[in-house]
Scaffold this motif. Structure first.
Motif, mmCIF file in Angstrom:
data_model
loop_
_atom_site.group_PDB
_atom_site.id
_atom_site.type_symbol
_atom_site.label_atom_id
_atom_site.label_comp_id
_atom_site.label_asym_id
_atom_site.label_seq_id
_atom_site.Cartn_x
_atom_site.Cartn_y
_atom_site.Cartn_z
ATOM 1 N N ASP A 39 21.797 -40.960 -2.768
ATOM 2 C CA ASP A 39 21.571 -39.793 -3.604
ATOM 3 C C ASP A 39 21.818 -40.089 -5.078
ATOM 4 O O ASP A 39 21.733 -39.189 -5.902
ATOM 5 N N THR A 49 24.365 -40.409 -6.723
ATOM 6 C CA THR A 49 25.600 -39.878 -7.297
ATOM 7 C C THR A 49 26.636 -40.984 -7.449
ATOM 8 O O THR A 49 27.201 -41.178 -8.536
ATOM 9 N N PHE A 82 24.364 -36.538 -15.395
ATOM 10 C CA PHE A 82 23.611 -35.396 -15.905
ATOM 11 C C PHE A 82 22.386 -35.760 -16.739
ATOM 12 O O PHE A 82 21.522 -34.914 -16.952
ATOM 13 N N ARG A 118 20.447 -39.363 -13.755
ATOM 14 C CA ARG A 118 20.210 -39.080 -12.338
ATOM 15 C C ARG A 118 19.066 -38.096 -12.074
ATOM 16 O O ARG A 118 18.223 -38.357 -11.205
ATOM 17 N N PRO A 119 18.961 -36.947 -12.762
ATOM 18 C CA PRO A 119 17.868 -36.014 -12.457
ATOM 19 C C PRO A 119 16.467 -36.609 -12.598
ATOM 20 O O PRO A 119 15.655 -36.488 -11.681
ATOM 21 N N PRO A 120 16.129 -37.302 -13.712
ATOM 22 C CA PRO A 120 14.793 -37.889 -13.767
ATOM 23 C C PRO A 120 14.599 -39.010 -12.741
ATOM 24 O O PRO A 120 13.495 -39.211 -12.238
ATOM 25 N N LEU A 175 15.901 -39.047 -9.711
ATOM 26 C CA LEU A 175 15.605 -38.367 -8.445
ATOM 27 C C LEU A 175 14.163 -37.864 -8.412
ATOM 28 O O LEU A 175 13.472 -38.001 -7.401
ATOM 29 N N ARG A 176 13.695 -37.276 -9.522
ATOM 30 C CA ARG A 176 12.304 -36.795 -9.576
ATOM 31 C C ARG A 176 11.329 -37.944 -9.393
ATOM 32 O O ARG A 176 10.324 -37.821 -8.694
ATOM 33 N N ARG A 218 11.281 -39.048 -5.695
ATOM 34 C CA ARG A 218 10.777 -38.060 -4.750
ATOM 35 C C ARG A 218 9.331 -37.672 -5.037
ATOM 36 O O ARG A 218 8.717 -36.970 -4.252
#
Length: 168
Positions: free
Chosen positions: A28, A30, A67, A70-72, A74-75, A78
């Motif tokens: 994930d 994290t 913050f 990680r979000p980009p 993950l995008r 996926r």
């Protein structure tokens, strides 16, 4: 305290290794970001930074990675997910043919070749008024346990106008 100053790099490496091992099982990102923060603490330890500064650097870097990076990430990972529907989701909207009729439950052979016990959806009336009739075309609207909830295909036609069937 002298021990932490002299062997702090070993503790940072151990912490990074623990985070990477946990990341291998969670996938994930994290714990990978936390390992990145630990790497920042390790690098700070190679310079004559006190322990508290190493911890602050590791914490701030870990938060930034969590913050901001990680979000980009993950995008991006996926984005290429398999869009193919599977399991119950793949059955919804599938057409079928009533092969055996019964007062409360019927047998329907779906377009994928599977034969399911089926019942008419609540509030739907058929042309015969007696439920499903053998030979009638139906569309699956829901799955309840091992029963396909269906409506007559004629009831779904107006909403169903695929581009391949439209003629100009």
């Amino acid at each position: 305290m002298e021990f932490l100053v002299e062997w702090g790099w070993v503790l940072w490496l151990a912490l990074i290794l623990v985070f990477v091992i946990i990341e291998v099982f969670t996938l994930d990102f994290t714990f990978l970001m936390l390992a990145g923060g630990g790497f920042g603490g390790l690098v700070a330890g190679f310079f004559p930074a006190p322990i508290w500064a190493q911890v602050v650097i590791a914490g701030v870097l870990a938060l930034l990675l969590l913050f901001v990076v990680r979000p980009p990430l993950l995008r991006a990972f996926r984005k290429g997910g398999d869009p193919t529907r599977s399991n119950v989701e793949a059955l919804l909207g599938l057409s079928g043919l009533v092969v055996a009729e019964n007062a409360s439950r019927s047998q329907v052979k779906l377009a994928n070749g599977e034969v399911w016990t089926a019942r008419l959806a609540d509030g739907i009336a058929t042309a015969s008024g007696n439920g499903l009739v053998e030979g009638e075309r139906v569309v699956v609207t829901a799955i309840e346990g091992a029963t396909a909830v269906v409506v007559p295909a004629s009831a779904t036609r107006p909403a169903e106008t695929p581009a391949t069937e439209q003629k100009d």
